[in-house]
Write a protein that holds these residues in place. Structure first.
Motif, PDB file in Angstrom:
ATOM      1  N   ALA A  57       0.837  -1.210   0.000  1.00 19.38           N
ATOM      2  CA  ALA A  57       0.000   0.000   0.000  1.00 19.38           C
ATOM      3  C   ALA A  57       0.870   1.258   0.000  1.00 19.38           C
ATOM      4  N   GLN A  58       1.953   1.243   0.780  1.00 15.04           N
ATOM      5  CA  GLN A  58       2.848   2.403   0.808  1.00 15.04           C
ATOM      6  C   GLN A  58       3.466   2.647  -0.567  1.00 15.04           C
ATOM      7  N   LEU A  59       3.899   1.584  -1.208  1.00 11.25           N
ATOM      8  CA  LEU A  59       4.508   1.738  -2.536  1.00 11.25           C
ATOM      9  C   LEU A  59       3.486   2.146  -3.583  1.00 11.25           C
ATOM     10  N   LYS A  60       2.291   1.631  -3.465  1.00  9.81           N
ATOM     11  CA  LYS A  60       1.230   1.990  -4.414  1.00  9.81           C
ATOM     12  C   LYS A  60       0.875   3.469  -4.304  1.00  9.81           C
ATOM     13  N   ALA A  61       1.042   4.056  -3.113  1.00  5.94           N
ATOM     14  CA  ALA A  61       0.699   5.463  -2.886  1.00  5.94           C
ATOM     15  C   ALA A  61       1.770   6.432  -3.386  1.00  5.94           C
ATOM     16  N   VAL A  62       2.950   5.927  -3.729  1.00  8.75           N
ATOM     17  CA  VAL A  62       4.022   6.805  -4.229  1.00  8.75           C
ATOM     18  C   VAL A  62       3.606   7.374  -5.590  1.00  8.75           C
ATOM     19  N   PRO A  63       3.785   8.667  -5.805  1.00 11.74           N
ATOM     20  CA  PRO A  63       3.428   9.259  -7.108  1.00 11.74           C
ATOM     21  C   PRO A  63       4.483   8.895  -8.172  1.00 11.74           C
ATOM     22  N   TRP A  64       4.438   7.661  -8.646  1.00 14.81           N
ATOM     23  CA  TRP A  64       5.477   7.131  -9.537  1.00 14.81           C
ATOM     24  C   TRP A  64       5.647   7.955 -10.803  1.00 14.81           C
ATOM     25  N   ALA A  65       4.587   8.555 -11.301  1.00 18.82           N
ATOM     26  CA  ALA A  65       4.689   9.343 -12.537  1.00 18.82           C
ATOM     27  C   ALA A  65       5.616  10.541 -12.361  1.00 18.82           C
ATOM     28  N   ARG A  66       5.803  11.000 -11.118  1.00 18.52           N
ATOM     29  CA  ARG A  66       6.673  12.156 -10.863  1.00 18.52           C
ATOM     30  C   ARG A  66       8.109  11.747 -10.503  1.00 18.52           C
ATOM     31  N   VAL A  67       8.350  10.459 -10.339  1.00 15.62           N
ATOM     32  CA  VAL A  67       9.699   9.984 -10.006  1.00 15.62           C
ATOM     33  C   VAL A  67      10.496   9.903 -11.308  1.00 15.62           C
ATOM     34  N   PRO A  68      11.680  10.545 -11.350  1.00 15.55           N
ATOM     35  CA  PRO A  68      12.453  10.506 -12.595  1.00 15.55           C
ATOM     36  C   PRO A  68      12.960   9.100 -12.908  1.00 15.55           C
ATOM     37  N   VAL A  69      12.989   8.787 -14.177  1.00 19.69           N
ATOM     38  CA  VAL A  69      13.484   7.492 -14.637  1.00 19.69           C
ATOM     39  C   VAL A  69      15.006   7.537 -14.663  1.00 19.69           C
ATOM     40  N   GLY A  70      15.632   6.573 -13.991  1.00 23.16           N
ATOM     41  CA  GLY A  70      17.088   6.488 -13.986  1.00 23.16           C
ATOM     42  C   GLY A  70      17.606   5.730 -15.190  1.00 23.16           C
ATOM     43  N   ALA A  71      16.903   4.674 -15.571  1.00 21.33           N
ATOM     44  CA  ALA A  71      17.308   3.858 -16.719  1.00 21.33           C
ATOM     45  C   ALA A  71      16.100   3.070 -17.204  1.00 21.33           C
ATOM     46  N   ARG A  72      16.075   2.791 -18.493  1.00 17.25           N
ATOM     47  CA  ARG A  72      14.988   1.987 -19.065  1.00 17.25           C
ATOM     48  C   ARG A  72      15.567   1.136 -20.183  1.00 17.25           C
ATOM     49  N   THR A  73      15.223  -0.140 -20.183  1.00 18.25           N
ATOM     50  CA  THR A  73      15.618  -1.021 -21.279  1.00 18.25           C
ATOM     51  C   THR A  73      14.379  -1.696 -21.834  1.00 18.25           C
ATOM     52  N   ARG A  74      14.420  -2.007 -23.091  1.00 17.91           N
ATOM     53  CA  ARG A  74      13.316  -2.714 -23.738  1.00 17.91           C
ATOM     54  C   ARG A  74      13.916  -3.811 -24.593  1.00 17.91           C
ATOM     55  N   GLU A  75      13.457  -5.034 -24.380  1.00 17.53           N
ATOM     56  CA  GLU A  75      13.950  -6.179 -25.126  1.00 17.53           C
ATOM     57  C   GLU A  75      12.774  -6.990 -25.645  1.00 17.53           C
ATOM     58  N   THR A  76      12.961  -7.573 -26.795  1.00 14.52           N
ATOM     59  CA  THR A  76      11.951  -8.443 -27.375  1.00 14.52           C
ATOM     60  C   THR A  76      12.556  -9.825 -27.537  1.00 14.52           C
ATOM     61  N   GLY A  77      11.836 -10.823 -27.095  1.00 11.77           N
ATOM     62  CA  GLY A  77      12.300 -12.190 -27.220  1.00 11.77           C
ATOM     63  C   GLY A  77      11.282 -13.146 -26.647  1.00 11.77           C
ATOM     64  N   HIS A  78      11.309 -14.368 -27.107  1.00  9.49           N
ATOM     65  CA  HIS A  78      10.411 -15.419 -26.617  1.00  9.49           C
ATOM     66  C   HIS A  78       8.945 -15.004 -26.743  1.00  9.49           C
ATOM     67  N   GLY A  79       8.620 -14.240 -27.800  1.00 15.00           N
ATOM     68  CA  GLY A  79       7.240 -13.867 -28.050  1.00 15.00           C
ATOM     69  C   GLY A  79       6.695 -12.738 -27.203  1.00 15.00           C
ATOM     70  N   ARG A  80       7.556 -12.003 -26.545  1.00 12.44           N
ATOM     71  CA  ARG A  80       7.055 -10.903 -25.714  1.00 12.44           C
ATOM     72  C   ARG A  80       8.064  -9.754 -25.721  1.00 12.44           C
ATOM     73  N   THR A  81       7.566  -8.576 -25.389  1.00  8.70           N
ATOM     74  CA  THR A  81       8.417  -7.407 -25.214  1.00  8.70           C
ATOM     75  C   THR A  81       8.470  -7.103 -23.726  1.00  8.70           C
ATOM     76  N   GLU A  82       9.673  -6.923 -23.217  1.00 15.31           N
ATOM     77  CA  GLU A  82       9.871  -6.691 -21.798  1.00 15.31           C
ATOM     78  C   GLU A  82      10.518  -5.327 -21.598  1.00 15.31           C
ATOM     79  N   THR A  83       9.898  -4.501 -20.768  1.00 18.45           N
ATOM     80  CA  THR A  83      10.442  -3.182 -20.439  1.00 18.45           C
ATOM     81  C   THR A  83      10.791  -3.182 -18.969  1.00 18.45           C
ATOM     82  N   ARG A  84      12.019  -2.760 -18.669  1.00 15.09           N
ATOM     83  CA  ARG A  84      12.474  -2.645 -17.280  1.00 15.09           C
ATOM     84  C   ARG A  84      12.829  -1.185 -17.029  1.00 15.09           C
ATOM     85  N   THR A  85      12.249  -0.623 -15.990  1.00 14.45           N
ATOM     86  CA  THR A  85      12.471   0.780 -15.650  1.00 14.45           C
ATOM     87  C   THR A  85      12.949   0.898 -14.219  1.00 14.45           C
ATOM     88  N   VAL A  86      14.007   1.682 -14.022  1.00 15.36           N
ATOM     89  CA  VAL A  86      14.512   1.948 -12.680  1.00 15.36           C
ATOM     90  C   VAL A  86      14.317   3.417 -12.396  1.00 15.36           C
TER      91      VAL A  86
END
Length: 110
Positions: free
Chosen positions: A81-110
């Motif tokens: 609940a505490q993490l869900k309440a964080v205004p994530w849209a306002r937190v700056p993105v430190g890094a983002r990767t996007r990979e496609t493989g095994h029939g899916r696209t995976e995005t990882r955001t820090v």
């Protein structure tokens, strides 16, 4: 349970899980072995599965100046609940990767 250094591909330490137990009580002994191997846990990032979203695990690493990254699921209702309440849209993105493989696209955001 083992600790693996992703930069070198070396297993730093491992502990056996007791019969009729699980990984949770083995986590701190594993970290003690890693600290002995590395000299400390200062600035070490430990990435673990959701069962390790334990207050004790986080406190142990924080006291050792280390860091813990875990997935938090609904079975940890207060933290979730505490993490869900964080205004994530306002937190700056430190890094983002996007990979496609095994029939899916995976995005990882820090």
């Amino acid at each position: 349970l083992s600790a693996y250094d992703t930069s070198t591909g070396v297993v730093l330490a491992q502990v056996q899980i007791a019969a009729k137990s699980n990984e949770i009580p083995a986590f701190t002994p594993l970290l003690r072995l890693v600290a002995a191997q590395l000299g400390s846990l200062a600035d070490v990032l430990v990435v673990a599965d959701a069962p390790h979203a334990q207050t004790g695990h986080a406190e142990y690493l924080a006291a050792a100046s280390g860091h813990l990254m875990v997935t938090v699921k609904a079975n940890q209702p207060t933290t979730f609940a505490q993490l869900k309440a964080v205004p994530w849209a306002r937190v700056p993105v430190g890094a983002r990767t996007r990979e496609t493989g095994h029939g899916r696209t995976e995005t990882r955001t820090v």
